[in-house]
Design a protein around this motif. Structure first.
Motif, mmCIF file in Angstrom:
data_model
loop_
_atom_site.group_PDB
_atom_site.id
_atom_site.type_symbol
_atom_site.label_atom_id
_atom_site.label_comp_id
_atom_site.label_asym_id
_atom_site.label_seq_id
_atom_site.Cartn_x
_atom_site.Cartn_y
_atom_site.Cartn_z
ATOM 1 N N ASP A 65 29.639 45.662 69.827
ATOM 2 C CA ASP A 65 30.137 44.273 69.799
ATOM 3 C C ASP A 65 30.444 43.916 68.348
ATOM 4 O OD1 ASP A 65 30.837 41.721 70.472
ATOM 5 O OD2 ASP A 65 28.770 40.993 70.625
ATOM 6 N N ILE A 66 31.506 44.561 67.811
ATOM 7 C CA ILE A 66 31.806 44.427 66.393
ATOM 8 C C ILE A 66 33.285 44.721 66.167
ATOM 9 C CG2 ILE A 66 31.325 46.842 65.811
ATOM 10 C CD1 ILE A 66 29.895 45.853 63.288
ATOM 11 N N ASP A 67 33.857 44.074 65.168
ATOM 12 C CA ASP A 67 35.252 44.362 64.811
ATOM 13 C C ASP A 67 35.337 45.696 64.084
ATOM 14 O OD1 ASP A 67 36.226 41.985 65.847
ATOM 15 O OD2 ASP A 67 35.971 40.909 63.955
ATOM 16 N N THR A 68 36.445 46.399 64.280
ATOM 17 C CA THR A 68 36.691 47.635 63.533
ATOM 18 C C THR A 68 38.105 47.601 62.958
ATOM 19 O OG1 THR A 68 37.502 48.853 65.477
ATOM 20 C CG2 THR A 68 35.145 48.987 64.992
ATOM 21 N N ASN A 69 38.266 48.187 61.782
ATOM 22 C CA ASN A 69 39.564 48.291 61.117
ATOM 23 C C ASN A 69 39.831 49.734 60.742
ATOM 24 O OD1 ASN A 69 39.782 45.346 60.876
ATOM 25 N ND2 ASN A 69 38.250 45.532 59.264
ATOM 26 N N VAL A 70 41.094 50.092 60.668
ATOM 27 C CA VAL A 70 41.519 51.384 60.136
ATOM 28 C C VAL A 70 42.552 51.110 59.054
ATOM 29 C CG1 VAL A 70 42.589 53.615 60.618
ATOM 30 C CG2 VAL A 70 41.200 52.502 62.377
ATOM 31 N N ILE A 71 42.328 51.650 57.862
ATOM 32 C CA ILE A 71 43.265 51.429 56.760
ATOM 33 C C ILE A 71 43.539 52.766 56.072
ATOM 34 C CG2 ILE A 71 43.781 50.099 54.677
ATOM 35 C CD1 ILE A 71 41.587 48.142 55.445
ATOM 36 N N ALA A 72 44.816 53.051 55.852
ATOM 37 C CA ALA A 72 45.173 54.234 55.069
ATOM 38 C C ALA A 72 44.650 54.065 53.656
ATOM 39 C CB ALA A 72 46.691 54.417 55.064
ATOM 40 N N ALA A 73 44.017 55.107 53.130
ATOM 41 C CA ALA A 73 43.385 55.005 51.820
ATOM 42 C C ALA A 73 44.378 54.624 50.732
ATOM 43 C CB ALA A 73 42.702 56.325 51.472
ATOM 44 N N GLY A 74 45.576 55.202 50.773
ATOM 45 C CA GLY A 74 46.577 54.875 49.758
ATOM 46 C C GLY A 74 47.015 53.433 49.818
ATOM 47 N N ASP A 75 47.116 52.890 51.035
ATOM 48 C CA ASP A 75 47.483 51.487 51.226
ATOM 49 C C ASP A 75 46.390 50.585 50.650
ATOM 50 O OD1 ASP A 75 48.392 49.033 52.159
ATOM 51 O OD2 ASP A 75 48.445 49.618 54.265
ATOM 52 N N LEU A 76 45.139 50.883 50.981
ATOM 53 C CA LEU A 76 44.027 50.077 50.479
ATOM 54 C C LEU A 76 43.918 50.176 48.961
ATOM 55 C CD1 LEU A 76 41.603 48.271 51.177
ATOM 56 C CD2 LEU A 76 40.238 50.355 51.427
ATOM 57 N N MET A 77 44.129 51.370 48.434
ATOM 58 C CA MET A 77 44.036 51.584 46.983
ATOM 59 C C MET A 77 45.054 50.718 46.242
ATOM 60 S SD MET A 77 45.066 54.982 44.837
ATOM 61 C CE MET A 77 46.810 54.523 44.973
#
Length: 345
Positions: A65-77
């Motif tokens: 019961d929690i939100d999850t995110n996926v982010i490309a490392a280069g995008d986040l960087m």
């Protein structure tokens, strides 16, 4: 024997070690998660690891019961300010072959420095730079691929990711089913090898991988394997989405792999019928639809209650197909031109 071939064929012996290793660390992992009590989980990766994160994030979201995110490392960087509010109060989970990819290291450093986030890393290298940044590091050196393209490492990281979610949620049945998938692995590999070799050596020129739900990420990785190993154009789509445009370019030169789901079987049968009408070769992976009636070849899996477990044997199929295509075409599967095992900026 090429390194990639050996790494594919030995991945289940590596998986036994990964499974045992995670079981031995259940208490440490669950204790760390309870101590963190995160409001959300953010998965970070690059390339194959990013694809795997997509499957694991959905597995986590469906079970916690929690939100999850996926982010490309280069995008986040590069664009940390865009994501800062979204990842605040996250536990970050980072699967990585090398633990040395620059985008990953810089993204994790920024997340820790600016937001003080805790992290779990899973690396196929011991004492990596990423492990030094992580609060908990799980090292799987037996899963490391020496060839440029990831195969054994991918399967082990996918399995470790899923084990991590099972341990965090206390889902002992999921843990048991992962163990069963590993147990059948070598027999499955030996049983399908002759037919997969024959199909891999066929005259197809491009590939499409179709999958839904928790297999979307591992299926996306399966499509990437065709680009990297045998250097053929390939794409991943959700099963019914193939009708929304991609069907136009599917023809007799296309190989299609479908990861069957236990629901909507009539719709899946109709898709297979439509694909066969286009003249392409269709391989099904799953439980329940007879290949003789619907596709050209079917890989029959046990009826796992946890659909995500299907991803462990599923990825073997595109890996083996693209390997045999490469060998038939005289392509070195270990060293595709223009590709590095990991990126240093």
């Amino acid at each position: 024997m090429y390194k990639a071939e050996n790494e594919i064929l030995t991945q289940y012996s590596a998986l036994y070690k990964t499974y045992k290793y995670l079981l031995e660390r259940q208490d440490n992992i669950s204790g760390f998660y309870k101590e963190c009590s995160p409001k959300r989980i953010t998965f970070i990766g690059s390339g194959s690891s990013l694809s795997l994160c997509k499957s694991t994030a959905l597995s986590a979201k469906l079970r916690l019961d929690i939100d999850t995110n996926v982010i490309a490392a280069g995008d986040l960087m590069m664009n940390f300010e865009f994501y800062e509010n979204m990842i605040r109060n996250s536990l970050i989970i980072i699967p990585s072959r090398s633990g040395s990819t620059s985008e990953v290291l810089l993204a994790v450093k920024t997340a820790k420095q600016k937001l003080g986030l805790k992290s779990i890393s899973i690396c196929a290298v011991e004492h990596s730079e990423l492990s030094k940044l992580s609060d908990v590091n799980l090292a799987l050196p037996w899963a490391f691929d020496e060839s440029i393209c990831q195969t054994r490492t991918v399967t082990n990281l996918y399995t470790a990711n899923l084990m991590l979610i099972a341990i965090i949620t206390g889902d002992t049945y999921l843990i048991e089913e992962i163990g069963k998938a590993i147990e059948i692995g070598d027999d499955l590999l030996n049983n399908i090898m002759p037919d997969i070799k024959r199909l891999g050596e066929g005259k197809w020129e491009n590939a499409v991988v179709l999958a839904d739900a928790e297999l979307e990420g591992i299926a996306e990785e399966g499509a990437l394997a065709f680009k990297e190993i045998c250097q053929r154009q390939s794409n991943y789509y959700h099963i019914l989405d193939v009708r929304h445009g991609p069907m136009v370019i599917i023809n007799e030169k296309t190989l299609v792999i479908i990861a069957l789901t236990p629901y909507g079987r009539k719709y899946q049968e109709d898709i297979i019928y439509d694909l066969k009408a286009k003249g392409c070769t269709v391989i099904t992976v799953g439980n329940g639809i007879e290949a003789a009636s619907y596709g050209d070849y079917g890989v029959e899996l046990p009826a796992f209650k946890n659909y995500a477990v299907n991803g462990i044997p599923f990825i073997l199929v595109p890996q083996m197909l693209t390997l045999h295509k490469a060998l038939a075409e005289g392509i070195n599967p270990d060293r595709p031109e223009g590709l590095n095992p990991w990126i240093k900026l």
